[in-house]
Scaffold this motif. Structure first.
Motif, mmCIF file in Angstrom:
data_model
loop_
_atom_site.group_PDB
_atom_site.id
_atom_site.type_symbol
_atom_site.label_atom_id
_atom_site.label_comp_id
_atom_site.label_asym_id
_atom_site.label_seq_id
_atom_site.Cartn_x
_atom_site.Cartn_y
_atom_site.Cartn_z
ATOM 1 N N ALA A 1 0.833 -1.209 0.000
ATOM 2 C CA ALA A 1 0.000 0.000 0.000
ATOM 3 C C ALA A 1 0.864 1.254 0.000
ATOM 4 O O ALA A 1 0.558 2.223 -0.703
ATOM 5 N N GLU A 2 1.956 1.238 0.782
ATOM 6 C CA GLU A 2 2.875 2.383 0.802
ATOM 7 C C GLU A 2 3.505 2.593 -0.570
ATOM 8 O O GLU A 2 3.617 3.725 -1.043
ATOM 9 N N GLU A 3 3.911 1.520 -1.197
ATOM 10 C CA GLU A 3 4.540 1.604 -2.510
ATOM 11 C C GLU A 3 3.557 2.158 -3.545
ATOM 12 O O GLU A 3 3.927 2.964 -4.400
ATOM 13 N N GLU A 4 2.305 1.758 -3.446
ATOM 14 C CA GLU A 4 1.293 2.253 -4.376
ATOM 15 C C GLU A 4 1.102 3.762 -4.221
ATOM 16 O O GLU A 4 0.998 4.487 -5.217
ATOM 17 N N GLU B 1 4.407 9.826 -7.797
ATOM 18 C CA GLU B 1 5.380 9.987 -8.875
ATOM 19 C C GLU B 1 4.692 10.200 -10.222
ATOM 20 O O GLU B 1 5.136 11.014 -11.037
ATOM 21 N N PHE B 2 3.601 9.506 -10.474
ATOM 22 C CA PHE B 2 2.852 9.687 -11.721
ATOM 23 C C PHE B 2 2.250 11.089 -11.805
ATOM 24 O O PHE B 2 2.171 11.681 -12.885
ATOM 25 N N ARG B 3 1.809 11.629 -10.672
ATOM 26 C CA ARG B 3 1.237 12.976 -10.660
ATOM 27 C C ARG B 3 2.303 14.019 -11.016
ATOM 28 O O ARG B 3 1.985 15.041 -11.608
#
Length: 130
Positions: free
Chosen positions: A117-120, A126-128
């Motif tokens: 969940a943290e990685e997600e 990062e995508f934003r």
């Protein structure tokens, strides 16, 4: 365990793995994670003394902390100072003078779900940025 409890468990960085092997499981094992203090190690061994063939405890880098066998006997503990700290907690449990105490522990699956969940969340951030 709740997310808050899992974070609390990870606070001091003394987290390790305990792999519990039971007879007849063809090498399969159940992994638990908890703070590797002498008292927690003793209580975990004491609690699983007669339902586990072998317990192997390692730190987060898979360095051996200790190994116990059926009956709750420590067979291998490379850090002899730690071993001397475990014995005063473990011996009364083995002698039936006290019950093993409950303490905070999580399954490996619970911790992995938290880390995933943290990685997600990080990946979404990062995508934003892109």
């Amino acid at each position: 365990m709740t997310t808050e409890e899992l974070y609390e468990l990870m606070e001091d960085g003394n987290l390790g793995y305990a792999s519990v092997y039971k007879q007849g499981d063809q090498g399969m094992h159940t992994d638990y994670m908890f703070k590797m203090t002498a008292e927690n190690i003793a209580n975990f061994i004491g609690k699983n003394a007669y339902n586990a063939d072998k317990i192997i405890m390692t730190d987060m880098c898979d360095t051996l902390i200790c190994e116990s066998v059926y009956g709750g006997f420590i067979m291998n503990c490379p850090d002899q100072n730690l071993c001397r700290e475990i014995i005063p907690h473990l011996a009364p449990i083995q002698m039936g003078e006290v019950e093993s105490k409950e303490f905070q522990l999580a399954t490996r699956e619970e911790m992995q779900a938290l880390w995933d969940a943290e990685e997600e969340v990080v990946m979404q951030a990062e995508f934003r940025i892109l």
